[in-house]
Design an enzyme around this catalytic site. Structure first.
Site, mmCIF file in Angstrom:
data_model
loop_
_atom_site.group_PDB
_atom_site.id
_atom_site.type_symbol
_atom_site.label_atom_id
_atom_site.label_comp_id
_atom_site.label_asym_id
_atom_site.label_seq_id
_atom_site.Cartn_x
_atom_site.Cartn_y
_atom_site.Cartn_z
ATOM 1 N N ASP A 289 -129.023 -2.513 -2.327
ATOM 2 C CA ASP A 289 -127.823 -2.797 -2.842
ATOM 3 C C ASP A 289 -127.855 -2.892 -4.488
ATOM 4 O OD1 ASP A 289 -126.166 -3.185 -0.542
ATOM 5 O OD2 ASP A 289 -127.619 -4.663 0.002
ATOM 6 N N HIS B 76 -132.402 -0.658 2.555
ATOM 7 C CA HIS B 76 -131.038 -0.349 2.042
ATOM 8 C C HIS B 76 -131.264 -1.249 0.898
ATOM 9 C CE1 HIS B 76 -126.852 -0.234 2.201
ATOM 10 N NE2 HIS B 76 -126.765 -1.270 1.804
ATOM 11 N N ASP C 42 -122.311 -2.078 7.596
ATOM 12 C CA ASP C 42 -122.981 -2.811 6.572
ATOM 13 C C ASP C 42 -122.142 -4.211 6.248
ATOM 14 O OD1 ASP C 42 -124.421 -3.975 4.216
ATOM 15 O OD2 ASP C 42 -123.896 -2.386 2.948
ATOM 16 N N SER D 268 -131.742 -5.003 4.465
ATOM 17 C CA SER D 268 -131.149 -4.960 2.980
ATOM 18 C C SER D 268 -131.938 -5.931 2.049
ATOM 19 C CB SER D 268 -129.695 -5.247 2.960
ATOM 20 O OG SER D 268 -129.162 -5.744 1.671
ATOM 21 N N MET E 254 -122.552 -0.241 -5.676
ATOM 22 C CA MET E 254 -121.367 -1.151 -5.717
ATOM 23 C C MET E 254 -120.998 -1.070 -7.112
ATOM 24 S SD MET E 254 -122.377 -3.724 -2.723
ATOM 25 C CE MET E 254 -123.905 -3.252 -2.605
ATOM 26 N N MET F 57 -125.484 -3.666 -7.823
ATOM 27 C CA MET F 57 -124.057 -4.216 -8.075
ATOM 28 C C MET F 57 -123.992 -4.518 -9.589
ATOM 29 S SD MET F 57 -123.937 -7.178 -5.195
ATOM 30 C CE MET F 57 -124.279 -6.914 -3.456
ATOM 31 N N MET G 95 -117.767 -0.558 5.328
ATOM 32 C CA MET G 95 -118.027 -1.987 4.916
ATOM 33 C C MET G 95 -117.493 -2.982 6.193
ATOM 34 S SD MET G 95 -120.167 -2.108 2.200
ATOM 35 C CE MET G 95 -120.112 -3.941 2.351
HETATM 36 C C1 DX5 Z 1 -122.994 -6.623 0.765
HETATM 37 C C2 DX5 Z 1 -124.183 -5.571 0.771
HETATM 38 C C3 DX5 Z 1 -124.799 -5.746 2.033
HETATM 39 C C4 DX5 Z 1 -125.539 -6.990 2.248
HETATM 40 C C5 DX5 Z 1 -125.372 -7.301 3.741
HETATM 41 O O1 DX5 Z 1 -122.137 -6.263 -0.320
HETATM 42 O O2 DX5 Z 1 -123.631 -4.275 0.868
HETATM 43 O O3 DX5 Z 1 -125.878 -4.679 2.165
HETATM 44 O O4 DX5 Z 1 -126.871 -7.103 1.956
HETATM 45 O O5 DX5 Z 1 -125.713 -8.635 3.971
HETATM 46 P P1 DX5 Z 1 -125.877 -9.003 5.520
HETATM 47 O O6 DX5 Z 1 -126.448 -8.516 6.319
HETATM 48 O O7 DX5 Z 1 -126.465 -10.512 5.234
HETATM 49 O O8 DX5 Z 1 -124.295 -9.383 5.795
HETATM 50 ZN ZN ZN Z 2 -124.958 -2.533 1.372
#
Ligand code: DX5
Ligand code: ZN
Length: 222
Positions: free
Chosen positions: A34, A32, A174, A7, A67, A36, A136
């Site tokens: 992300d 990946h 994740d 990610s 997200m 937000m 999650m």
């Molecule tokens: C959090 C994200 C993840 C994040 C995970 O909301 O969806 O993809 O990057 O990070 P780590 O692997 O550090 O928990």
């Molecule tokens: Zn994620």
């Protein structure tokens, strides 16, 4: 075959292209991304413009994790930018079936994400339309949080159900994935492991991907 999905949330954005190349060289199949919106989660990140600029520098599968509230508003833009896959949150839209169709009409694969406290029941009648379910194992919004072990039985139940129905739908996990938790979730039935801080805060991200893959496969071959 377990896939590792670094990610970029935890990457150094001042040299993002270089960091993406490192994990691709390490054999990561999936990147990946992300997204937000500051509403669905209390944080802001990036959008289609980032996907577009990375697209010509990588042949990894771009796995966009939305997200955001009302994900239906952003599907076409991410498709045009070069996303291969979109996962959206069950909790973020009223029209789950419609969003899945929108994603597929744009030629991408579709996934649904569930927060740690959300039961599997909500995806019961659309599971056959999904390519992936993302469970999650932290509350979405930030990298570097602690793995929530309460989700392990949910992974096991989904895995068993997919096996019983002969489904090819994949389970992505994740949040809080590292060398200790990777074997635990693989053992429970995970197929794709997202790892942000475990990869990009490691002094050698390439080595981090390889170590995670080894840890994951050590379980499968038992
Ligand atoms: C959090 C994200 C993840 C994040 C995970 O909301 O969806 O993809 O990057 O990070 P780590 O692997 O550090 O928990
Ligand atoms: Zn994620």
């Amino acid at each position: 075959m377990i896939q590792i999905a670094p990610s970029i949330l935890s990457a150094d954005f001042s040299r993002l292209g270089e960091q993406v190349r490192l994990v691709e060289d390490a054999g990561a199949e999936v990147l990946h991304i992300d997204v937000m919106d500051g509403h669905f989660v209390p944080n802001l990140t990036y959008g289609p413009v980032l996907v577009k600029s990375l697209r010509s520098h990588s042949s990894m599968r771009f796995d966009v994790h939305l997200m955001v509230e009302k994900p239906e508003l952003f599907i076409a833009d991410f498709a045009a930018a070069g996303a291969d896959h979109i996962t959206f949150h069950l909790e973020a839209t009223y029209h789950v079936h419609r969003v899945i169709q929108q994603i597929k009409e744009q030629g991408m694969t579709a996934g649904i994400a569930l927060n740690p406290a959300t039961p599997l029941d909500g995806i019961k009648y659309i599971l056959q339309d999904l390519d992936m379910v993302l469970l999650m194992t932290v509350n979405p919004g930030f990298g570097g949080q602690k793995f929530i072990p309460n989700v392990i039985p949910k992974i096991q139940v989904l895995h068993r159900h997919l096996q019983q129905t002969g489904s090819t739908c994949q389970i992505e996990i994740d949040g809080g994935i590292n060398l200790e938790t990777a074997p635990v979730v693989v053992n429970a039935g995970a197929h794709i492991l997202v790892a942000g801080s475990a990869v990009f805060t490691h002094p050698d991200p390439k080595q981090a991907v390889q170590e995670l893959r080894q840890a994951a496969h050590s379980v499968k071959s038992e």
